[in-house]
Design a protein around this motif. Sequence first.
Motif, mmCIF file in Angstrom:
data_model
loop_
_atom_site.group_PDB
_atom_site.id
_atom_site.type_symbol
_atom_site.label_atom_id
_atom_site.label_comp_id
_atom_site.label_asym_id
_atom_site.label_seq_id
_atom_site.Cartn_x
_atom_site.Cartn_y
_atom_site.Cartn_z
ATOM 1 N N GLN A 90 19.822 11.222 -13.105
ATOM 2 C CA GLN A 90 19.816 9.765 -12.943
ATOM 3 C C GLN A 90 20.862 9.316 -11.929
ATOM 4 O O GLN A 90 20.613 8.415 -11.128
ATOM 5 C CB GLN A 90 20.072 9.069 -14.274
ATOM 6 N N ASP A 91 22.035 9.944 -11.963
ATOM 7 C CA ASP A 91 23.090 9.595 -11.014
ATOM 8 C C ASP A 91 22.724 10.038 -9.602
ATOM 9 O O ASP A 91 23.024 9.342 -8.632
ATOM 10 C CB ASP A 91 24.422 10.207 -11.442
ATOM 11 N N LEU A 92 22.057 11.184 -9.479
ATOM 12 C CA LEU A 92 21.605 11.648 -8.174
ATOM 13 C C LEU A 92 20.577 10.679 -7.599
ATOM 14 O O LEU A 92 20.649 10.301 -6.425
ATOM 15 C CB LEU A 92 21.021 13.058 -8.273
ATOM 16 N N ALA A 93 19.634 10.263 -8.425
ATOM 17 C CA ALA A 93 18.621 9.301 -7.976
ATOM 18 C C ALA A 93 19.265 7.985 -7.555
ATOM 19 O O ALA A 93 18.899 7.408 -6.531
ATOM 20 C CB ALA A 93 17.598 9.058 -9.089
ATOM 21 N N ALA A 94 20.245 7.523 -8.331
ATOM 22 C CA ALA A 94 20.933 6.276 -7.994
ATOM 23 C C ALA A 94 21.692 6.414 -6.678
ATOM 24 O O ALA A 94 21.680 5.496 -5.844
ATOM 25 C CB ALA A 94 21.889 5.882 -9.118
ATOM 26 N N ALA A 95 22.342 7.551 -6.470
ATOM 27 C CA ALA A 95 23.081 7.776 -5.224
ATOM 28 C C ALA A 95 22.118 7.791 -4.044
ATOM 29 O O ALA A 95 22.388 7.169 -3.004
ATOM 30 C CB ALA A 95 23.865 9.089 -5.295
ATOM 31 N N CYS A 96 20.986 8.471 -4.194
ATOM 32 C CA CYS A 96 20.006 8.533 -3.109
ATOM 33 C C CYS A 96 19.403 7.157 -2.824
ATOM 34 O O CYS A 96 19.216 6.782 -1.664
ATOM 35 C CB CYS A 96 18.917 9.544 -3.437
ATOM 36 N N ALA A 97 19.112 6.402 -3.855
ATOM 37 C CA ALA A 97 18.556 5.057 -3.674
ATOM 38 C C ALA A 97 19.556 4.173 -2.934
ATOM 39 O O ALA A 97 19.182 3.414 -2.034
ATOM 40 C CB ALA A 97 18.190 4.449 -5.021
ATOM 41 N N MET A 141 26.751 5.740 -18.316
ATOM 42 C CA MET A 141 26.675 5.212 -16.966
ATOM 43 C C MET A 141 27.941 5.598 -16.201
ATOM 44 O O MET A 141 29.036 5.558 -16.738
ATOM 45 C CB MET A 141 26.512 3.708 -17.020
ATOM 46 N N ALA A 142 27.751 5.951 -14.941
ATOM 47 C CA ALA A 142 28.859 6.398 -14.108
ATOM 48 C C ALA A 142 29.746 5.221 -13.709
ATOM 49 O O ALA A 142 29.269 4.103 -13.515
ATOM 50 C CB ALA A 142 28.319 7.078 -12.866
ATOM 51 N N THR A 143 31.022 5.502 -13.559
ATOM 52 C CA THR A 143 31.962 4.487 -13.097
ATOM 53 C C THR A 143 31.777 4.278 -11.593
ATOM 54 O O THR A 143 31.128 5.087 -10.912
ATOM 55 C CB THR A 143 33.415 4.919 -13.355
ATOM 56 N N LEU A 144 32.367 3.239 -11.070
ATOM 57 C CA LEU A 144 32.297 2.960 -9.636
ATOM 58 C C LEU A 144 32.848 4.139 -8.837
ATOM 59 O O LEU A 144 32.223 4.585 -7.867
ATOM 60 C CB LEU A 144 33.056 1.682 -9.295
ATOM 61 N N ARG A 145 33.960 4.668 -9.256
ATOM 62 C CA ARG A 145 34.567 5.809 -8.553
ATOM 63 C C ARG A 145 33.624 7.017 -8.558
ATOM 64 O O ARG A 145 33.449 7.693 -7.556
ATOM 65 C CB ARG A 145 35.911 6.166 -9.171
ATOM 66 N N GLU A 146 33.000 7.279 -9.717
ATOM 67 C CA GLU A 146 32.057 8.396 -9.804
ATOM 68 C C GLU A 146 30.847 8.170 -8.897
ATOM 69 O O GLU A 146 30.404 9.093 -8.206
ATOM 70 C CB GLU A 146 31.584 8.585 -11.255
ATOM 71 N N ARG A 147 30.326 6.936 -8.881
ATOM 72 C CA ARG A 147 29.171 6.636 -8.034
ATOM 73 C C ARG A 147 29.503 6.851 -6.561
ATOM 74 O O ARG A 147 28.712 7.428 -5.816
ATOM 75 C CB ARG A 147 28.668 5.211 -8.280
ATOM 76 N N LYS A 148 30.677 6.408 -6.148
ATOM 77 C CA LYS A 148 31.092 6.613 -4.758
ATOM 78 C C LYS A 148 31.246 8.099 -4.447
ATOM 79 O O LYS A 148 30.857 8.565 -3.385
ATOM 80 C CB LYS A 148 32.402 5.871 -4.474
ATOM 81 N N THR A 149 31.790 8.840 -5.390
ATOM 82 C CA THR A 149 31.957 10.287 -5.212
ATOM 83 C C THR A 149 30.599 10.965 -5.088
ATOM 84 O O THR A 149 30.408 11.824 -4.217
ATOM 85 C CB THR A 149 32.749 10.885 -6.393
ATOM 86 N N HIS A 205 20.436 18.730 -6.603
ATOM 87 C CA HIS A 205 20.856 18.741 -8.002
ATOM 88 C C HIS A 205 21.545 20.055 -8.344
ATOM 89 O O HIS A 205 22.612 20.075 -8.956
ATOM 90 C CB HIS A 205 19.662 18.508 -8.925
ATOM 91 N N ASP A 206 20.939 21.176 -7.943
ATOM 92 C CA ASP A 206 21.512 22.491 -8.238
ATOM 93 C C ASP A 206 22.851 22.689 -7.537
ATOM 94 O O ASP A 206 23.789 23.227 -8.113
ATOM 95 C CB ASP A 206 20.547 23.610 -7.830
ATOM 96 N N ALA A 207 22.941 22.247 -6.288
ATOM 97 C CA ALA A 207 24.166 22.449 -5.506
ATOM 98 C C ALA A 207 25.317 21.577 -6.004
ATOM 99 O O ALA A 207 26.466 22.015 -6.017
ATOM 100 C CB ALA A 207 23.896 22.160 -4.033
ATOM 101 N N LEU A 208 24.995 20.354 -6.410
ATOM 102 C CA LEU A 208 26.049 19.404 -6.761
ATOM 103 C C LEU A 208 26.279 19.265 -8.260
ATOM 104 O O LEU A 208 27.337 18.815 -8.679
ATOM 105 C CB LEU A 208 25.727 18.026 -6.162
ATOM 106 N N GLY A 209 25.283 19.609 -9.057
ATOM 107 C CA GLY A 209 25.422 19.491 -10.501
ATOM 108 C C GLY A 209 25.536 18.059 -10.990
ATOM 109 O O GLY A 209 26.099 17.792 -12.045
ATOM 110 N N ILE A 210 24.983 17.131 -10.219
ATOM 111 C CA ILE A 210 25.013 15.718 -10.591
ATOM 112 C C ILE A 210 23.864 15.429 -11.551
ATOM 113 O O ILE A 210 22.755 15.928 -11.362
ATOM 114 C CB ILE A 210 24.892 14.828 -9.332
ATOM 115 N N ASP A 211 24.122 14.625 -12.564
ATOM 116 C CA ASP A 211 23.089 14.194 -13.490
ATOM 117 C C ASP A 211 21.902 13.635 -12.701
ATOM 118 O O ASP A 211 22.105 12.899 -11.729
ATOM 119 C CB ASP A 211 23.666 13.109 -14.413
#
Length: 91
Positions: free
Chosen positions: A44-51, A1-9, A36-42
């Motif tokens: 699940q983390d991409l979905a969480a950021a978008c949500a 699971m991503a940290t708060l700092r990672e989620r904000k980033t 996903h391709d441009a940012l290389g974010i996992d």
Amino acid sequence: MATLRERKTYREQVMKALYEATEGNRLLGVTGAKLHDALGIDPQDLAAACAYLAGEGLITADWAAGNTPAMVTLTHQGIRLMEAEEERERG
């Protein structure tokens, strides 16, 4: 699971990538796969950021199976936020 700092980033990266790809146009969107391709974010983390960003009213997201963002678009509020940030950076 991503940290708060990672989620904000991740959220900031999604907003910046969307703003740059659409040139601040609400009528244009970006696929989740392209983000996903441009940012290389996992995925699940991409979905969480978008949500999260959708919940804040900064983006809209159409969802595919497995909670994957299919198409992501900036809202008017999201564009205003990014324009204000761009003006701050320019001084």
